[in-house]
Design an enzyme around this catalytic site. Structure first.
Site, PDB file in Angstrom:
ATOM      1  N   HIS A  24       0.755  -1.107  -0.048  1.00  0.00           N
ATOM      2  CA  HIS A  24       0.014   0.003   0.048  1.00  0.00           C
ATOM      3  C   HIS A  24       0.905   1.459  -0.193  1.00  0.00           C
ATOM      4  O   HIS A  24       0.669   2.244   0.820  1.00  0.00           O
ATOM      5  CB  HIS A  24      -1.125  -0.082   1.029  1.00  0.00           C
ATOM      6  CG  HIS A  24      -0.755  -0.514   2.198  1.00  0.00           C
ATOM      7  ND1 HIS A  24       0.082  -0.088   3.031  1.00  0.00           N
ATOM      8  CD2 HIS A  24      -1.142  -1.757   3.055  1.00  0.00           C
ATOM      9  CE1 HIS A  24       0.332  -0.667   4.277  1.00  0.00           C
ATOM     10  NE2 HIS A  24      -0.554  -1.584   4.194  1.00  0.00           N
ATOM     11  N   HIS A  78      -2.555 -10.676  14.573  1.00  0.00           N
ATOM     12  CA  HIS A  78      -2.881  -9.427  14.122  1.00  0.00           C
ATOM     13  C   HIS A  78      -3.979  -9.789  12.915  1.00  0.00           C
ATOM     14  O   HIS A  78      -3.933 -10.533  12.239  1.00  0.00           O
ATOM     15  CB  HIS A  78      -1.541  -9.011  13.532  1.00  0.00           C
ATOM     16  CG  HIS A  78      -1.633  -7.289  12.833  1.00  0.00           C
ATOM     17  ND1 HIS A  78      -2.998  -6.620  13.181  1.00  0.00           N
ATOM     18  CD2 HIS A  78      -0.735  -6.964  11.988  1.00  0.00           C
ATOM     19  CE1 HIS A  78      -2.436  -5.591  12.251  1.00  0.00           C
ATOM     20  NE2 HIS A  78      -1.324  -5.481  11.830  1.00  0.00           N
ATOM     21  N   GLU A  80      -4.592  -7.752  10.299  1.00  0.00           N
ATOM     22  CA  GLU A  80      -4.348  -7.259   8.929  1.00  0.00           C
ATOM     23  C   GLU A  80      -4.189  -8.432   7.965  1.00  0.00           C
ATOM     24  O   GLU A  80      -3.359  -9.461   8.293  1.00  0.00           O
ATOM     25  CB  GLU A  80      -3.176  -6.205   8.909  1.00  0.00           C
ATOM     26  CG  GLU A  80      -3.020  -5.585   7.755  1.00  0.00           C
ATOM     27  CD  GLU A  80      -2.152  -4.416   7.607  1.00  0.00           C
ATOM     28  OE1 GLU A  80      -1.189  -4.307   8.683  1.00  0.00           O
ATOM     29  OE2 GLU A  80      -1.946  -3.424   6.708  1.00  0.00           O
ATOM     30  N   ASP A  82      -2.249  -9.611   5.563  1.00  0.00           N
ATOM     31  CA  ASP A  82      -0.974 -10.064   5.349  1.00  0.00           C
ATOM     32  C   ASP A  82      -0.785 -11.257   6.171  1.00  0.00           C
ATOM     33  O   ASP A  82      -0.003 -12.226   6.193  1.00  0.00           O
ATOM     34  CB  ASP A  82       0.012  -9.306   5.167  1.00  0.00           C
ATOM     35  CG  ASP A  82       0.178  -8.326   6.350  1.00  0.00           C
ATOM     36  OD1 ASP A  82      -0.937  -7.788   7.098  1.00  0.00           O
ATOM     37  OD2 ASP A  82       1.244  -7.729   6.642  1.00  0.00           O
ATOM     38  N   HIS A 144       0.726  -2.891  15.285  1.00  0.00           N
ATOM     39  CA  HIS A 144       0.508  -1.776  14.180  1.00  0.00           C
ATOM     40  C   HIS A 144      -0.861  -1.348  14.436  1.00  0.00           C
ATOM     41  O   HIS A 144      -1.144  -0.250  13.794  1.00  0.00           O
ATOM     42  CB  HIS A 144       0.982  -2.497  12.681  1.00  0.00           C
ATOM     43  CG  HIS A 144       0.740  -1.906  11.683  1.00  0.00           C
ATOM     44  ND1 HIS A 144       0.359  -2.447  10.512  1.00  0.00           N
ATOM     45  CD2 HIS A 144       0.613  -0.496  11.473  1.00  0.00           C
ATOM     46  CE1 HIS A 144       0.064  -1.536   9.908  1.00  0.00           C
ATOM     47  NE2 HIS A 144       0.503  -0.457  10.189  1.00  0.00           N
ATOM     48  N   ASP A 163       4.177  -8.095  13.509  1.00  0.00           N
ATOM     49  CA  ASP A 163       4.831  -6.834  12.682  1.00  0.00           C
ATOM     50  C   ASP A 163       6.158  -6.187  13.428  1.00  0.00           C
ATOM     51  O   ASP A 163       7.084  -6.010  12.633  1.00  0.00           O
ATOM     52  CB  ASP A 163       3.870  -5.833  12.737  1.00  0.00           C
ATOM     53  CG  ASP A 163       3.054  -5.924  11.235  1.00  0.00           C
ATOM     54  OD1 ASP A 163       3.087  -6.888  10.640  1.00  0.00           O
ATOM     55  OD2 ASP A 163       1.971  -5.166  11.540  1.00  0.00           O
ATOM     56  N   TYR A 191      11.299  -0.290   7.473  1.00  0.00           N
ATOM     57  CA  TYR A 191       9.841  -0.863   7.790  1.00  0.00           C
ATOM     58  C   TYR A 191       9.654  -0.054   9.130  1.00  0.00           C
ATOM     59  O   TYR A 191       8.563   0.321   9.437  1.00  0.00           O
ATOM     60  CB  TYR A 191      10.404  -2.263   8.314  1.00  0.00           C
ATOM     61  CG  TYR A 191       9.031  -3.038   8.591  1.00  0.00           C
ATOM     62  CD1 TYR A 191       8.302  -3.687   7.810  1.00  0.00           C
ATOM     63  CD2 TYR A 191       8.692  -3.090   9.875  1.00  0.00           C
ATOM     64  CE1 TYR A 191       7.099  -4.590   8.055  1.00  0.00           C
ATOM     65  CE2 TYR A 191       7.577  -3.574  10.236  1.00  0.00           C
ATOM     66  CZ  TYR A 191       6.800  -4.476   9.425  1.00  0.00           C
ATOM     67  OH  TYR A 191       5.557  -4.964   9.962  1.00  0.00           O
ATOM     68  N   HIS A 222       7.806 -10.718   9.178  1.00  0.00           N
ATOM     69  CA  HIS A 222       8.048 -10.421   7.993  1.00  0.00           C
ATOM     70  C   HIS A 222       9.710 -10.313   7.995  1.00  0.00           C
ATOM     71  O   HIS A 222      10.450  -9.844   8.793  1.00  0.00           O
ATOM     72  CB  HIS A 222       7.678  -8.896   7.709  1.00  0.00           C
ATOM     73  CG  HIS A 222       6.200  -8.720   7.642  1.00  0.00           C
ATOM     74  ND1 HIS A 222       5.545  -9.073   6.483  1.00  0.00           N
ATOM     75  CD2 HIS A 222       5.411  -7.779   8.137  1.00  0.00           C
ATOM     76  CE1 HIS A 222       4.362  -8.483   6.502  1.00  0.00           C
ATOM     77  NE2 HIS A 222       4.316  -7.866   7.870  1.00  0.00           N
TER      78      HIS A 222
HETATM   79 FE1  FEO Z   1       0.199  -4.775  10.138  1.00  0.00          FE
HETATM   80 FE2  FEO Z   1       2.184  -6.759   8.516  1.00  0.00          FE
HETATM   81  O1  FEO Z   1       0.555  -6.133   9.150  1.00  0.00           O
END
Ligand code: FEO
Length: 386
Positions: A24, A78, A80, A82, A144, A163, A191, A222
């Site tokens: 994004h 989380h 989100e 991903d 996050h 995250d 990041y 990640h």
């Molecule tokens: Fe806040 Fe990797 O997602």
């Protein structure tokens, strides 16, 4: 595709997003990974999942160890997508699996997936027995999203940090002692600057708790997993979260006919004459997410734009929107630019920066083209401020 052993009975079973180039708007020039972890115990547990389009990759890795239908527990750190995107497919294979998440995580997952799964909302401090091992839940709101949490496995000294401590980085190597550390740290810094920075106060609170834990491995969600350089990444986070800066000036500008650019060069010269490290960045040639990586340790953030239709250039407007959203603190600023018949952009930029808490030390404007004497005067005025 095989699982990768993290510690005996604990496996990385995530997905690698080799071709991702935009998260994004964040330029992910090295791709990314979504790390999920399988814990083989009396209760077979999966910590986090992957983006939906990598579900089959994750399932293949899980199948290299066990049948996914045998999963008892899923920890969703989380909401989100991903990290939760594979849940719909996974829940078809293991419909009775309990999903452990934060209370806000349950709300968020219901709002995302409209499914009545077996949710088990957990409060901070709750402990879940897996058999030989235990998972300790720590809610980390706003690192996050409001729902975020991390889980700690004390018997193996592993922190599943989601995250936090991640990097957008695709690689076949999984661990920090297998991959060039300078690249991993640079991507961790990028990041932090682009994702975590606005939540630095919350990060500082969490670091207090994390520093009391005995941690061998930070299994983030990640990029590269930390096992050799745990102390380094914790100390970098402490520095970034405290908005620590050094004697560095970042000069970000756009230009039409090079007038604002020559002002940028004169300002850079002034900083260098006063012993500052500088970084000169044109908005025409640099991505805003890379510029943010430079913001993280800069004492000065200087912004230059000429006037266009009585406003700043749209490129500067976009950068300002991004910068102010990421809310760096304790920075100083100089605003500058050329103009033809009205320098309204300078006022507009200075107002935005002041309102966001930057200390604006000077506003420098020049009509049409600055000559050598004008640039020398500018240089001297900036030097007098430093
Ligand atoms: Fe806040 Fe990797 O997602």
């Amino acid at each position: 595709m095989k699982a990768v052993e993290v510690k005996e009975g604990i496996y990385w079973v995530g997905g690698i997003d080799w071709n991702l180039r935009s998260f994004h708007g964040y330029l992910t020039q090295r791709g990314s990974t979504y790390n999920s972890y399988l814990i083989i115990d009396e209760k077979i547990t999966l910590v986090d999942t992957v983006k939906s389009y990598l579900t089959s990759e994750m399932l293949e890795r899980i199948r290299s160890i066990i049948d996914p239908s045998k999963i008892d527990y899923i920890v969703c750190n989380h909401v989100e997508m991903d990290h939760s995107g594979a849940l719909p497919e996974l829940m078809k294979l293991a419909p009775k699996a309990a999903i452990f998440c934060s209370p806000k995580g349950e709300i968020g997952l219901r709002e995302h997936y409209k499914a009545d799964w077996n949710f088990k909302p957990m409060e901070s401090g709750t402990i879940l027995n897996l058999g030989k091992r235990t998972l300790h839940f720590i809610l980390t709101p706003m690192v996050h999203w409001p729902d975020n949490m991390v889980v700690y496995l004390p018997e193996e000294k592993i922190l599943f940090s989601n995250d936090s401590f991640g990097q957008h980085l695709a690689s076949s190597e999984r661990f920090d002692d297998e991959y060039p550390l300078d690249i991993t740290m640079l991507e961790a810094r990028k990041y932090y600057a682009n994702i975590v920075l606005p939540y630095s106060k919350q990060v500082q609170k969490i670091l207090v708790g994390i520093n009391d834990m005995d941690i061998d491995i930070i299994a983030d969600s990640h990029g590269i997993i930390w096992r050799k350089h745990v102390k380094e990444i914790l100390s970098s986070y402490a520095s970034w979260a405290s908005n620590e800066t050094r004697k560095k000036a970042l000069i970000v500008y756009d230009t039409m006919w090079h007038s604002t650019e020559t002002m940028a060069l004169a300002i850079q010269d002034a900083f260098e004459q006063k012993g500052y490290v500088t970084s000169l960045v044109s908005l025409q040639h640099n991505h805003i997410s890379d510029i943010m990586t430079e913001v993280i340790d800069a004492e000065f953030i200087c912004l230059g734009s000429p006037t266009l239709n009585g406003r700043m250039l749209p490129s500067m407007s976009a950068f300002l929107t991004y910068l102010l959203g990421l809310a760096p603190r304790n920075r100083k600023s100089i605003i500058f630019g050329s103009y033809g018949w009205g320098p309204k952009q300078i006022e507009e930029m200075a107002k935005m920066m002041s309102e966001a808490g930057f200390e604006v030390l000077a506003t420098e404007k020049h009509k049409y083209v600055p000559g050598p004497n004008d640039l020398e005067t500018l240089r001297q005025r900036i030097k007098a401020l430093l």
